[in-house]
Structures are given as structure tokens and as C-alpha cells.
Design an enzyme around this catalytic site. Structure first.
Site, short mmCIF file in Angstrom:
data_model
loop_
_atom_site.label_atom_id
_atom_site.label_comp_id
_atom_site.label_asym_id
_atom_site.label_seq_id
_atom_site.Cartn_x
_atom_site.Cartn_y
_atom_site.Cartn_z
N GLU A 1 33.89 42.66 44.87
CA GLU A 1 34.28 41.73 43.81
C GLU A 1 33.97 40.29 44.19
OE1 GLU A 1 36.07 45.52 42.97
OE2 GLU A 1 36.15 44.28 44.78
N HIS B 1 47.59 48.96 41.34
CA HIS B 1 46.69 48.97 40.18
C HIS B 1 47.43 48.64 38.88
CE1 HIS B 1 43.38 51.71 42.12
NE2 HIS B 1 43.70 50.66 42.86
#
Length: 325
Positions: free
Chosen positions: A60, A129
Site C-alpha cells: 500500500e 479489518h
């Protein structure tokens, strides 16, 4: 108007903008050959080719940084994060580079980039998450932040975000990519910084965004049976915030409840309450209330996840508290 899911509306916005502007490209994990983890980019590799729909490594920080550089050089990247939980890996690029480059370069370098993906709980994905990141991001000047799950709004706001000369962070919801709604066809934009009254009311202002808007609508329908009229205000864009819309609603109803997914400590809801108390103090007939996640890591267990997140029961209780009922 066409009936599209949230993912289809986003796909339509991305496709139209890539057809309109050759400087727009998409990069992220699985966006090309797999058609996107949530199928938002379905069919786009075949349409635009591998130079404009680019599969990235699982890094990322790497592909967010590439987006910053590409934007500085005149392109308009749309960076997909499989989830904003993973984007925490890229916060150095987002906060220290994308957000600050225009200022630190004395206006020489713009960073016209969109970073998009789902955030918040997505049904039994566990603590790592399931985080809401909006309260982390609104604290950084130089970023614009959109948070919506309504298909028509997603299309209109995405098109505006891509055309904006600033970095725009686009917060979606994994749980609602399949939710359908009417979506205008062709050219259709919604200006950033303009909120929406989702439901008119007279007794209390309920501010909510992202998937909490749907909970707010359910709560308002339930309370209507008891003669309580709830006005639902959806900012849609957290930064810049449509403060006047919130202030005008509170001046009408004289009461405020903020409903937000995410932890309540130093949250964006705190900021809204602070601004309302400062600007509308003489209009308030009760102290504002907030409904948030409980301040614990998100459990994996389904029943516990439900208990941690805002519920209709807690929201109704907060509304009745400001009404002294």
C-alpha cells in the site's frame, strides 16, 4: 433512471471519467485481471488496457506513493485500497506527502488523486479489518474526504473527486456494494462539500453518514410511529463539511444527535458537536448526544460485533434523551 448497485455506480463513474480524460488511470491490488476485489473495476482492464488499469504488488505504501508522484507529474490516479484498514500502511504517503505537497511546494505541485475503498465493519472480519478511519484522516489539512454508500451519490461524488485538483479520500462500505438505487445516466456530478437532507423533520436533528444513514432512516421511521419527527442530515463530504446545513437544521429542531460508526473518543462526531455548540448554543434546548461504537476492538463474533456497533435501540434512547422523554 437506471437501477444500479453501489459497485456498478462507482464503475460507471470511473469508466466515464477515464473515457473523458486520458490522464485518469486506476491502480491497486487485483483491480485488473481479477476485476477488483469487490468487482468495482469489472471489465475495465478489457476496455482500457494494462497501462491504465494496473495491478499492483501488495504494498500500500508503494502504490500510494506512486500515485502521489504520478499526480505531481500531471496524471490523475485513482488508487484502490482493498480496505482502508490496509491503507494505514500508506499513511506516510497520504498524510506527509499527498496532503502537504501543495503547501510545501508553494503551490507548484498539485496532487489530484483519489484514494478509494471500503472502511468500517464488514461482518465478522475481526478487529484488524473493521476499523473506521475517518476520524484519523479529517485531522490532516490538505485532504478532502467523501463518505457515502448511496449509489447515485457515489457516482456524482466520484466524478467530482476525480476532477478535483486536491487529494480526495473516498470512503465506501464493503457491506453495501450490492445495495441498489436509482442512478442518473450520463453526465452527473455532486459538488464536494454539499450535504443532503435525507429526511425532513421538526423535533430533532440526526446527523449520520456512510452506512449509519441507513440506520438513521430506520430509526426515524420507527419513531414516527410515536409522533417524533426526526430530520436526518447526511454531510456526504466530511471535509470540507457543509456546516451551514447542520446549523440550519439544529436552529429549526433545537436538538442534535450524531450517529457515527467508529470509536467515540476524539471522533468526527465530537467536532460536529463542538461546532454546533459554538454556533447554535442559544438554539439548543438540550445537550447534544452522540451514538458511536463501544470503545473496544471489534470482535469477530457476530453477536458481539452487533453489540459494539451503534444500534437502533441506543440511537432511539439518545433521541429520546434530548427530547426529555
Amino acid at each position: 433512471m437506471a437501477i444500479l448497485t453501489l459497485r456498478e455506480a462507482l464503475n460507471q463513474a470511473l469508466t466515464e471519467e477515464m473515457e473523458r480524460d486520458p490522464s485518469v488511470f486506476i491502480m491497486g491490488e487485483e483491480v485488473a485481471q481479477y476485476d477488483g476485489a469487490y468487482k468495482v473495476t469489472k471489465g475495465m482492464l478489457a476496455k482500457f488496457g494494462p497501462m491504465r488499469v494496473v495491478d499492483s504488488p501488495i504494498s500500500e505504501a508503494g502504490f500510494a506513493g506512486l500515485g502521489v508522484g504520478a499526480a505531481m507529474c500531471g496524471l490523475r490516479p485513482v488508487i484502490e485500497m482493498m480496505t482502508w484498514n490496509f491503507a494505514i500502511q500508506a499513511f506516510d504517503q497520504i498524510i506527509n506527502h499527498a496532503a502537504k505537497m501543495l503547501y510545501m511546494s508553494g503551490g507548484q505541485y498539485k496532487v489530484p488523486m483519489v484514494i478509494r475503498g471500503p472502511h468500517g465493519a464488514a461482518h465478522m472480519l475481526g478487529a484488524q479489518h473493521s476499523q473506521c478511519v475517518d476520524h484519523m484522516l479529517v485531522n490532516c489539512p490538505g485532504l478532502k474526504i467523501v463518505s457515502t454508500v448511496i449509489p447515485a451519490e457515489a457516482k456524482g461524488l466520484m466524478k467530482s473527486a476525480i476532477r478535483d485538483d486536491n487529494t480526495v479520500l473516498f470512503l465506501e462500505s464493503e457491506m453495501l456494494y450490492g445495495r441498489s438505487g436509482e442512478v442518473p445516466e450520463g453526465e452527473y456530478t455532486i459538488p464536494l462539500g454539499v450535504g443532503d437532507i435525507k429526511r425532513e423533520g421538526t423535533d430533532v436533528t440526526l446527523v449520520a453518514w456512510n452506512k449509519m444513514v441507513l440506520l438513521a432512516l430506520d430509526v426515524a421511521a420507527e419513531l414516527e410511529k410515536e409522533g417524533i419527527s426526526v430530520e436526518i442530515v447526511d454531510p456526504r463530504t466530511l471535509m470540507p463539511l457543509d456546516e451551514d446545513m447542520i446549523f440550519n437544521s439544529v436552529r429549526k429542531t433545537n436538538r442534535l444527535v450524531v450517529l457515527e460508526e467508529g470509536w467515540g473518543v476524539a471522533s468526527f462526531g465530537c467536532h460536529i458537536v463542538d461546532r454546533v455548540v459554538k454556533e447554535c448554543f442559544d438554539y439548543l434546548d438540550a445537550p447534544p448526544e452522540r451514538v458511536t461504537n463501544l470503545f473496544v476492538p471489534m470482535p469477530y463474533n457476530e453477536r458481539l460485533e452487533h453489540e459494539v456497533m451503534p444500534t437502533a435501540e441506543r440511537t432511539i434512547s439518545a433521541i429520546k434523551a434530548v427530547l426529555y422523554k
